[in-house]
Design a protein around this motif. Structure first.
Motif, short mmCIF file in Angstrom:
data_model
loop_
_atom_site.label_atom_id
_atom_site.label_comp_id
_atom_site.label_asym_id
_atom_site.label_seq_id
_atom_site.Cartn_x
_atom_site.Cartn_y
_atom_site.Cartn_z
N LEU A 181 -9.03 28.97 23.86
CA LEU A 181 -9.41 27.77 23.11
C LEU A 181 -8.40 26.66 23.34
CD1 LEU A 181 -10.85 28.77 19.63
CD2 LEU A 181 -11.98 27.93 21.66
N THR A 194 -12.46 20.67 16.29
CA THR A 194 -13.23 21.92 16.26
C THR A 194 -12.47 23.06 16.92
OG1 THR A 194 -15.10 20.44 16.59
CG2 THR A 194 -15.55 22.79 16.57
N SER A 195 -11.96 22.81 18.13
CA SER A 195 -11.24 23.88 18.83
C SER A 195 -9.96 24.23 18.09
CB SER A 195 -10.88 23.44 20.25
OG SER A 195 -12.04 23.22 20.99
N GLY A 196 -9.32 23.22 17.50
CA GLY A 196 -8.10 23.48 16.74
C GLY A 196 -8.38 24.39 15.55
N VAL A 197 -9.49 24.13 14.86
CA VAL A 197 -9.86 25.01 13.75
C VAL A 197 -10.07 26.43 14.25
CG1 VAL A 197 -11.73 25.54 12.14
CG2 VAL A 197 -10.85 23.23 12.28
N GLY A 198 -10.80 26.57 15.37
CA GLY A 198 -11.03 27.91 15.94
C GLY A 198 -9.71 28.59 16.28
N THR A 199 -8.80 27.86 16.95
CA THR A 199 -7.52 28.44 17.32
C THR A 199 -6.75 28.92 16.10
OG1 THR A 199 -7.48 26.76 19.05
CG2 THR A 199 -5.48 28.03 18.74
N LEU A 200 -6.70 28.07 15.07
CA LEU A 200 -5.95 28.43 13.87
C LEU A 200 -6.53 29.66 13.18
CD1 LEU A 200 -5.26 24.88 12.48
CD2 LEU A 200 -3.53 26.59 13.00
N LEU A 201 -7.87 29.74 13.14
CA LEU A 201 -8.50 30.91 12.50
C LEU A 201 -8.16 32.18 13.26
CD1 LEU A 201 -12.01 29.51 11.49
CD2 LEU A 201 -10.01 29.86 10.06
N LEU A 202 -8.20 32.09 14.61
CA LEU A 202 -7.86 33.27 15.41
C LEU A 202 -6.41 33.68 15.20
CD1 LEU A 202 -9.73 32.28 18.68
CD2 LEU A 202 -10.13 34.37 17.39
#
Lengths: 94, 86, 313
Positions: free
Chosen positions: B12, B41-49
């Motif tokens: 991501l 959007t990608s930042g949110v995904g990265t943080l969740l992972l």
């Protein structure tokens, strides 16, 4: 075990959508096409990743928070797409 | 599992960096702003992972703030821009 | 450290430096602002990696969110009217470039030497903070330091914020959003959805601050974002900055904080030396005041002095 496998599949599928969206952002010819590619693909990608992580998170509270974050991102993302598209159209017409 | 999650976060991050190319190149201001939205959007995904991989639940709150505030700059861009800019 | 973690660290570090360089070298101010927003976002990820979720929260809210809006507003201000847009010229002259490069290299060497010279394990105050958490008003170490052990520093920071608003007001007005832009119904719909969530999240962050990463600064920023969205979407009307109620609210954090300091002084302890058992309640009261003050401060910094604008029109 099955949960972990399912989560991996979901996250993997989500990543494919993210990559597709980014490819669209880089390769498509004009602003409207790029908006089309990016905002849809990324939102579904994030949804799949969040769903996979919700399975791993191990609690309903975590799953609910992930769902909330996804819904917020979708609401913001769709509005953002609309605003940028309208803006670039207004700019073209001038 | 952890390595898988980190690898996903890495991927991501790579899409974010690829999007940076669009920010630098443009050509229109709308393109640059759109790429900045992608970071949200990608930042949110990265943080969740990362929150799951490092067992750091506070990172989900960071993602929540990202989700709430990422649209702010874009709205400001659309509303505040004057004619003939850039 | 696994290979993936190493790759993640390298990618984060290198792209941060690259982004900083591109931001400074950007030919247009607008391009530089967008890159700076991206920089803030990446910075938040770096803080997350460094195991500092408190700073990651603040950076996500301030760096990636609000600073971008303030900069875009400043740019719109610059582009309006007879204000001349400053021209960004690339640095000329190889001698100047060489001197700058040598200075940067020297600084880098000094920093590396300082880093290598650190004792192992590096000096830390954590050993003094953690044993005292039991008697503090908050169980989260960062909040305990900010609002109990070193509450004086935070008190003065709030005073500085108030000064910043005064300075911004003295600089004059900021243009109102362009009303003819398309899509404002969609935007208003979004703001109606987001607003309750933003207020809820702000409350959540203050409450979390007592025992986990979170607190007044992050919560205030979220409130400010909600307020600025209200102004941008046209749902909220610009306020009268000279109204006494608005000013009282703006100063409420400082009032409560100073009040607690005076009260504890009169009770016989040192200033901000909370009586046993009251620490949690007092810190919560201060945090709520701070949240309001910080939120309104950011909104005031964005909106400028609206009265001046009306007089000019």
């Amino acid at each position: 075990m099955i949960l972990a496998l399912l989560a991996t599949v979901l996250i993997g599928a989500g990543l494919i959508f993210f990559i597709a969206g980014t490819l669209g952002l880089l390769r498509f010819p004009d602003v409207l096409c790029r908006i089309h590619a990016l905002t849809k693909a990324d939102n579904i990608g994030l949804g799949l990743v969040a769903a996979g992580l919700a399975l791993l998170g191990g609690s309903w509270a975590v799953a609910f928070k992930l769902l909330l974050i996804w819904l917020l991102v979708m609401a913001a993302g769709t509005t953002a797409a609309q605003l940028v598209a309208g803006h670039s159209q207004a700019e073209d017409e001038r | 599992m952890n390595t898988l999650l980190l690898a996903a976060a890495l991927l991501l991050l790579l899409t974010i960096l690829a999007g940076l190319w669009r920010v630098v190149r443009g050509p229109t201001a709308a393109d640059r702003m759109l790429a900045a939205q992608l970071f949200g959007t990608s930042g949110v995904g990265t943080l969740l992972l990362l929150a799951e991989a490092w067992q750091q639940p506070a990172l989900r709150d960071v993602a929540l703030i990202f989700a709430l505030l990422a649209v702010l700059a874009l709205v400001a861009f659309v509303r505040l821009r004057h004619e003939g800019a850039e | 450290m696994s290979g993936v973690t190493l790759a993640l660290d390298l990618l984060l570090g290198l792209s941060l430096v690259w982004l900083a360089w591109r931001t400074l070298a950007s030919p247009t101010l607008f391009g530089a602002i967008v890159l700076f927003i991206a920089f803030g976002l990446l910075m938040a990820l770096v803080w997350a990696r460094l195991d500092a979720p408190d700073i990651a929260l603040a950076e996500a809210a301030v760096g990636a969110g609000l600073t971008g809006v303030l900069l875009l507003a400043a740019l719109a201000d610059l582009q309006q009217g007879d204000n001349l847009l400053p021209v960004r010229e690339p640095l000329r002259g190889w001698l100047l470039q060489l001197i700058l490069a040598l200075c940067a290299l020297g600084l880098f060497t000094l920093l590396t030497l300082a880093l290598l010279g650190l004792p192992s394990p590096p000096p830390s105050l954590a050993g003094q903070v953690l044993p005292r958490l039991d008697g503090a008003g908050a169980s989260h170490p960062v909040t305990a330091v900010l609002l109990d052990f070193r509450a004086w520093d935070t008190l003065l920071e709030i005073a500085v914020l108030l000064l910043a608003v005064v300075a911004a007001w003295s600089l004059g007005s900021h243009p109102h959003p362009n009303p003819r832009i398309v899509g404002s119904e969609v935007l208003q719909g979004l703001v109606r959805v987001l607003l309750p969530f933003a207020v809820l999240s702000a409350g959540y962050l203050v409450w979390r601050g007592g025992f986990a990463p979170g607190g007044a600064f992050q919560a205030g920023t979220v409130l400010a974002a909600a307020g600025i969205l209200l102004l941008l979407s046209g749902l909220g009307r610009p306020f009268n900055g000279r109204h006494w109620l608005w000013r009282a609210l703006l100063a409420s954090g400082l009032f409560i904080f100073t009040g607690v300091a005076l009260g504890t002084l009169l009770l016989g302890g040192g200033a901000l030396d909370y009586p046993a058992g009251l620490g949690y309640g007092l810190i919560l009261a201060i945090e709520l005041g701070l949240t309001l003050t910080i939120g309104l401060t950011f909104i005031a910094l964005y909106a400028g002095e609206q009265d001046a604008a009306e007089e000019r029109e």
